[in-house]
Design a protein around this motif. Structure first.
Motif, mmCIF file in Angstrom:
data_model
loop_
_atom_site.group_PDB
_atom_site.id
_atom_site.type_symbol
_atom_site.label_atom_id
_atom_site.label_comp_id
_atom_site.label_asym_id
_atom_site.label_seq_id
_atom_site.Cartn_x
_atom_site.Cartn_y
_atom_site.Cartn_z
ATOM 1 N N LYS A 1 30.556 78.609 -43.617
ATOM 2 C CA LYS A 1 31.092 77.250 -43.565
ATOM 3 C C LYS A 1 31.609 76.929 -42.175
ATOM 4 O O LYS A 1 31.364 75.873 -41.620
ATOM 5 C CB LYS A 1 32.207 77.082 -44.600
ATOM 6 C CG LYS A 1 32.801 75.706 -44.611
ATOM 7 C CD LYS A 1 33.680 75.513 -45.818
ATOM 8 C CE LYS A 1 34.269 74.120 -45.795
ATOM 9 N NZ LYS A 1 34.523 73.561 -47.075
ATOM 10 N N THR B 1 26.661 73.896 -43.821
ATOM 11 C CA THR B 1 27.091 73.027 -44.902
ATOM 12 C C THR B 1 25.895 72.695 -45.782
ATOM 13 O O THR B 1 24.759 72.727 -45.335
ATOM 14 C CB THR B 1 27.686 71.729 -44.321
ATOM 15 O OG1 THR B 1 28.691 72.078 -43.380
ATOM 16 C CG2 THR B 1 28.287 70.866 -45.404
ATOM 17 N N TYR C 1 23.979 70.196 -46.658
ATOM 18 C CA TYR C 1 23.644 68.837 -46.287
ATOM 19 C C TYR C 1 22.674 68.225 -47.294
ATOM 20 O O TYR C 1 21.796 68.903 -47.810
ATOM 21 C CB TYR C 1 23.023 68.805 -44.880
ATOM 22 C CG TYR C 1 23.861 69.496 -43.856
ATOM 23 C CD1 TYR C 1 25.117 69.005 -43.532
ATOM 24 C CD2 TYR C 1 23.415 70.653 -43.232
ATOM 25 C CE1 TYR C 1 25.907 69.647 -42.607
ATOM 26 C CE2 TYR C 1 24.197 71.300 -42.309
ATOM 27 C CZ TYR C 1 25.450 70.800 -41.985
ATOM 28 O OH TYR C 1 26.232 71.442 -41.086
ATOM 29 N N ARG D 1 36.458 70.326 -38.680
ATOM 30 C CA ARG D 1 35.489 70.998 -39.537
ATOM 31 C C ARG D 1 35.392 70.408 -40.943
ATOM 32 O O ARG D 1 34.307 70.122 -41.459
ATOM 33 C CB ARG D 1 35.847 72.483 -39.635
ATOM 34 C CG ARG D 1 34.869 73.340 -40.418
ATOM 35 C CD ARG D 1 33.607 73.582 -39.646
ATOM 36 N NE ARG D 1 32.540 72.677 -40.031
ATOM 37 C CZ ARG D 1 31.446 72.455 -39.305
ATOM 38 N NH1 ARG D 1 31.286 73.048 -38.147
ATOM 39 N NH2 ARG D 1 30.531 71.630 -39.717
ATOM 40 N N THR D 2 36.536 70.206 -41.600
ATOM 41 C CA THR D 2 36.504 69.694 -42.974
ATOM 42 C C THR D 2 35.921 68.286 -43.032
ATOM 43 O O THR D 2 35.129 67.958 -43.919
ATOM 44 C CB THR D 2 37.915 69.696 -43.583
ATOM 45 O OG1 THR D 2 38.418 71.036 -43.588
ATOM 46 C CG2 THR D 2 37.885 69.169 -45.013
ATOM 47 N N ASP E 1 32.188 68.557 -42.646
ATOM 48 C CA ASP E 1 31.543 69.103 -43.836
ATOM 49 C C ASP E 1 31.431 68.068 -44.943
ATOM 50 O O ASP E 1 30.389 67.942 -45.598
ATOM 51 C CB ASP E 1 32.332 70.317 -44.350
ATOM 52 C CG ASP E 1 32.100 71.562 -43.507
ATOM 53 O OD1 ASP E 1 31.132 71.568 -42.727
ATOM 54 O OD2 ASP E 1 32.882 72.520 -43.634
ATOM 55 N N GLU E 2 32.511 67.302 -45.167
ATOM 56 C CA GLU E 2 32.480 66.350 -46.269
ATOM 57 C C GLU E 2 31.561 65.171 -45.975
ATOM 58 O O GLU E 2 30.892 64.661 -46.879
ATOM 59 C CB GLU E 2 33.895 65.874 -46.601
ATOM 60 C CG GLU E 2 34.751 66.958 -47.233
ATOM 61 C CD GLU E 2 35.777 66.413 -48.199
ATOM 62 O OE1 GLU E 2 36.281 67.215 -49.003
ATOM 63 O OE2 GLU E 2 36.067 65.200 -48.165
ATOM 64 N N ALA F 1 28.025 66.549 -46.395
ATOM 65 C CA ALA F 1 27.699 66.861 -47.791
ATOM 66 C C ALA F 1 27.454 65.612 -48.620
ATOM 67 O O ALA F 1 26.778 65.664 -49.650
ATOM 68 C CB ALA F 1 28.831 67.679 -48.411
#
Length: 320
Positions: free
Chosen positions: A32, A37, A39, A223-224, A227-228, A231
């Motif tokens: 991660k 991620t 995707y 980073r978070t 990632d969100e 995603a």
């Protein structure tokens, strides 16, 4: 984090630079961090198109800001992607807040005029879809984009200092092929007496990281949020590659901060679970207190991001 370009650039950097690849481990946690991620390759993309006249304004989706404008002049036809603000299917709440128009750099009108309005149009379409796909769809009498909501604020009966409107739209369960937590399980922040000090420290650290051009620290901070967003959105590989090619050095480019904000205030969103800093000075009103430029690009950039405290921790992190 509303500075969408920064996040896309950071995503491209981590996917492409050798240093990221060298750090990859076999564990899920390390994957991660390294940018592996899940995707979305295809899916439904929700977008909001907005325009306005004679006003400043904010547009919120599920109590999170997606558009903020306190500048000079009028804007029309601009769009913003919504998937990362849709945490689950069902009813999605939209709020439009209208404020007096900015007349000069250091002057706002005292009230909204009767002619002021904000208009929004929310659509959904399948992605990725090339121009050829769209032409083929039209030729076969098939739609490739569907209108979900169109709304224009009512005409004002009299000048007002502020007004807000609410509307909504519904997202079908079949259209949500992503799972993101966002701020839904975050801790409440608006009653924390020590919050301002912690937020100030976070902003000072973020500023230092960009001033030093520390790519790895910058990527860890966002980073978070990366990632969100990744995603929840279907990605076009060609666009991703182009972003990576053109802006791979962004995170390592040292930045100089300008327009010091002498008065910044805490502003809460996400039902009190999300916080940011905004300038209250007339010149930079509504902007983030971090505005920078580089030697290569002299156009000022406002670094807007939103902080939350995830469940199980006492540390602030960037969530958007």
């Amino acid at each position: 984090m509303t500075d969408r370009l920064i996040k896309l650039i950071a995503l491209g950097v981590c996917l492409s630079l050798p240093s990221c690849a060298q750090d990859r481990k076999d564990t899920a946690a390390d994957n991660k961090i390294a940018g592996k991620t899940d995707y979305q390759k295809e899916g439904v993309l929700f977008k909001l198109k907005h325009e306005h006249l004679d006003c400043s304004y904010e547009i919120l989706l599920n109590d999170m800001p997606i558009v903020t404008y306190f500048g000079l002049g009028e804007r029309s036809g601009l769009t913003v992607d919504l998937n990362q603000y849709i945490l689950k299917p069902g009813k999605q709440e939209v709020t439009i807040r209208m404020f007096p128009v900015k007349k000069e750099e250091n002057h706002f009108a005292p009230k909204l005029s009767k002619s002021a309005f904000v208009k929004i149009e929310i659509t959904k379409n399948k992605e990725p879809m090339t121009m050829l796909d769209q032409l083929n769809a039209r030729g076969k009498g098939k739609e490739y984009k569907w209108e979900t909501l169109t709304y224009q604020t009512p005409r004002l009966d009299k000048p007002l200092p502020y007004i807000a409107y609410k509307t909504s739209f519904v997202v079908d369960e079949k259209d949500v092929n992503w799972k993101i937590v966002g701020w839904s399980k975050s801790k409440k922040l608006n009653n924390d007496p020590n919050l301002r000090k912690e937020v100030d420290e976070f902003y000072n650290n973020y500023k230092k990281v960009l001033e030093e051009g520390d790519r790895n620290k910058f990527l860890s901070l966002v980073r978070t949020a990366i990632d969100e967003e990744a995603a929840s959105k279907p990605w076009d590989k060609e666009i991703e590659n182009q972003l990576t090619k053109n802006m791979i050095d962004y995170a390592a480019e040292k930045r100089n901060f300008i327009y010091p904000c002498t008065k910044a205030e805490l502003k809460f969103f996400g039902d009190g679970r999300v916080v940011t800093l905004v300038c209250a000075d007339t010149l930079t009103f509504g902007d983030a207190p971090l505005i920078s430029k580089t030697a290569k690009n002299m156009v000022p950039k406002s670094h807007t991001f939103y902080l939350h405290r995830p469940a199980g921790t006492n540390k602030l992190e960037i969530i958007r």
